[in-house]
Design a protein around this motif. Structure first.
Motif, PDB file in Angstrom:
ATOM      1  N   GLY A   1       5.938   2.866  10.668  1.00 21.51           N
ATOM      2  CA  GLY A   1       5.877   1.927   9.528  1.00 21.51           C
ATOM      3  C   GLY A   1       4.654   1.845   8.682  1.00 21.51           C
ATOM      4  O   GLY A   1       3.644   1.550   8.909  1.00 21.51           O
ATOM      5  N   PHE A   2       4.676   2.386   7.385  1.00 21.43           N
ATOM      6  CA  PHE A   2       3.552   2.313   6.632  1.00 21.43           C
ATOM      7  C   PHE A   2       3.564   0.946   5.568  1.00 21.43           C
ATOM      8  O   PHE A   2       4.752   0.732   5.109  1.00 21.43           O
ATOM      9  N   VAL A   3       2.601   0.207   5.466  1.00 24.30           N
ATOM     10  CA  VAL A   3       2.576  -1.005   4.885  1.00 24.30           C
ATOM     11  C   VAL A   3       2.423  -0.897   3.123  1.00 24.30           C
ATOM     12  O   VAL A   3       2.833  -1.826   2.657  1.00 24.30           O
ATOM     13  N   ARG A   4       1.947   0.282   2.638  1.00 21.57           N
ATOM     14  CA  ARG A   4       1.912   0.681   1.175  1.00 21.57           C
ATOM     15  C   ARG A   4       3.136   1.140   0.886  1.00 21.57           C
ATOM     16  O   ARG A   4       3.790   1.807   1.586  1.00 21.57           O
ATOM     17  N   PRO A   5       3.577   0.630  -0.401  1.00 26.03           N
ATOM     18  CA  PRO A   5       2.965  -0.055  -1.407  1.00 26.03           C
ATOM     19  C   PRO A   5       2.781  -1.632  -1.457  1.00 26.03           C
ATOM     20  O   PRO A   5       2.796  -2.202  -2.439  1.00 26.03           O
ATOM     21  N   HIS A   6       3.113  -2.377  -0.433  1.00 27.80           N
ATOM     22  CA  HIS A   6       3.050  -3.765  -0.300  1.00 27.80           C
ATOM     23  C   HIS A   6       1.848  -4.341  -0.653  1.00 27.80           C
ATOM     24  O   HIS A   6       0.711  -3.603  -0.423  1.00 27.80           O
ATOM     25  N   VAL A   7       1.904  -5.551  -1.672  1.00 27.55           N
ATOM     26  CA  VAL A   7       0.626  -6.300  -2.091  1.00 27.55           C
ATOM     27  C   VAL A   7      -0.279  -6.320  -0.851  1.00 27.55           C
ATOM     28  O   VAL A   7       0.248  -6.525   0.410  1.00 27.55           O
TER      29      VAL A   7
END
Length: 473
Positions: free
Chosen positions: A217-223
């Motif tokens: 799970g990649f968190v970008r591009p979430h702010v």
């Protein structure tokens, strides 16, 4: 001699058929398909995701079941629609599903090593990432689980808060779920997604000799939009970023419930800040894409490309100024549609235009890997599309946002607010009006279409609540 060779050939075929395929599930957070070059973006270059798309099946009409993180992730991991498990918040589906197996748990129960790295079920961003905590994860789903702590908006570099900072008096970036851009110092490993890619690569190498289900799970591009400085170079100066068309009176025919929770107006973002938000988002996508490449490269180096089904997707889409909306939650296509790419060993690359849902992943991957497909699952097995990309899975995709419901057909998008539509309706002709500027719901010429969709929505909600969970609705 010929008989012996025949027996050996049959034995080899049988062994191959019984060999368990690995599953590598890669999910980005808050990613709109329109930010990817394989989906037509000419400004934001995503060569690694493009590479996967060129090798697999790229879906052009894939939809999430919840247009924000909590319900979307609880839905596709549990195998039930959000309203079936009563999950419109940010919790775990476990209280609703009891001892029923989640998607990852089903593979774990079938002899797979099952692991997640970072955000698969819901996890708060940025706060949960700063703390390195699990969030409302489901421990029973995993053999092992790993978090990827990162500095988020606190990363050293040049930062600016874009949201609710019209006079620029806020000193640099501020925390929380806020539009912040940080051109960060340091390398990839200074941030959460760099650590996620490294750990995923290690796990692939460590477990290459056993079947695995690996959720990355990649968190970008979430702010906040935080990425290494090098990822900003194509988007500077920010004033060259092009914003979506702004149409006078665009909101006049949209019900109050349909105005998104984040808009240029209530975020107090002028055109300069809006353009910087787009540049910051794209830089985060470029960084995430490079980390996806590192994971894919590790799979190749481990000799597992021919033994692994790879999925790339997002939990929902994202507005980047369309209709002057920003972020997620809206039920328009920018927010409800998602990128979806599946690479299946031995299958030809393809583009599929069928309507599919994230909910379909659980039954589809179970079938493709030779596991039992639980009859209780509410998604559909879409595996026929890998032999025939023109195969139609369903006639409408369904999504929710806590206030309203979407039925998306090929030709129409129908949105109603309230279970009986008493808080407003939107109807768009997606052939003539693909950007959804003209709401036809009150046009007498389309009264029959509205009536048809009302009946279809009532039937869909009844179908969703007719299940084996034993909950009261």
């Amino acid at each position: 001699m010929k008989f012996t060779l025949l027996i050996l050939s049959l034995f080899a075929s049988s062994a191959l058929a019984k060999e368990k395929m690995n599953v590598l599930f890669i999910i980005s957070d808050d990613l709109t398909a329109t930010a990817l070059s394989c989906y037509g973006n000419t400004v934001c270059k995503t060569p690694n995701i493009d590479r996967l798309a060129a090798q697999g099946t790229r879906f052009t009409r894939a939809y999430c079941q919840g247009t924000y993180c909590g319900p979307s992730r609880a839905s596709f991991m549990s195998g039930y629609y959000p309203h079936a498990i009563k999950m419109l918040g940010y919790g775990s589906p476990r209280p609703a599903i009891g001892d029923r197996a989640t998607w990852a748990q089903h593979f774990k129960n079938s002899g797979y090593y099952s692991a997640r790295v970072s955000k698969i079920f819901h996890m708060g961003v940025p706060i949960g990432i700063e703390k390195g905590t699990d969030g409302p994860d489901d421990p029973a789903s995993w053999t092992e689980r790993f978090n990827s702590q990162g500095p988020e908006w606190r990363a050293p570099g040049d930062g600016e808060t874009l949201e609710n900072n019209p006079d620029g008096k806020k000193p640099g970036p501020v925390g929380g779920n806020t539009f912040v851009v940080v051109e960060a110092d340091g390398d990839d490993l200074a941030h959460s997604d760099g650590k996620t890619a490294k750990k995923a690569a290690e796990l692939i190498q460590t477990h290459k000799n056993e079947p695995f289900f690996l959720g990355v799970g990649f968190v970008r591009p979430h702010v906040p939009f935080v990425a290494p400085r090098k990822d900003y170079k194509d988007f500077l100066p920010y004033n060259k970023m092009v914003l979506p068309e702004k149409v006078d009176g665009d909101w006049d025919d949209i019900p109050k419930q349909g105005i998104n929770y984040k808009t240029s107006k209530n975020m107090k973002m002028d055109l300069r800040r809006q353009k910087k938000a787009v540049g910051g988002y794209y830089a985060s996508v470029v960084y995430m894409d490079r980390m996806v490449g590192q994971v894919l490269d590790s799979l190749t180096k481990s000799g597992l490309d021919d033994k692994t089904i790879v999925i790339f997707t997002s939990d929902h889409g994202y507005h980047l100024g369309e209709h002057d909306f920003w972020a997620k939650v809206s039920l328009h296509d920018e927010s409800a549609a998602i990128p979806l790419i599946i690479r299946l060993p031995g299958k030809k690359p393809a583009v599929c235009h069928s309507l599919v849902e994230l909910l379909d992943l659980y039954p589809t991957l179970s079938n493709l890997c030779g596991l039992e497909v639980p009859s209780r699952l509410q998604g559909k097995d879409i595996s026929p599309v890998f032999d025939n990309p023109k195969h139609e899975v369903r006639d409408a995709a369904f999504s929710v946002n806590g206030k309203g419901f979407l039925l998306r057909e090929h030709d129409w998008a129908y949105i109603q607010y309230g279970e009986d539509g008493n808080k407003g309706i939107e109807l768009f002709d997606m052939n003539k009006d693909p950007k959804q500027y003209t709401n036809l719901a009150t046009d007498p010429k389309h009264a029959g279409t509205v009536t048809r969709f009302r009946k279809k929505m009532t039937a869909k909600l009844k179908e969703i609540r007719t299940n084996d969970l034993g909950l009261k609705y």
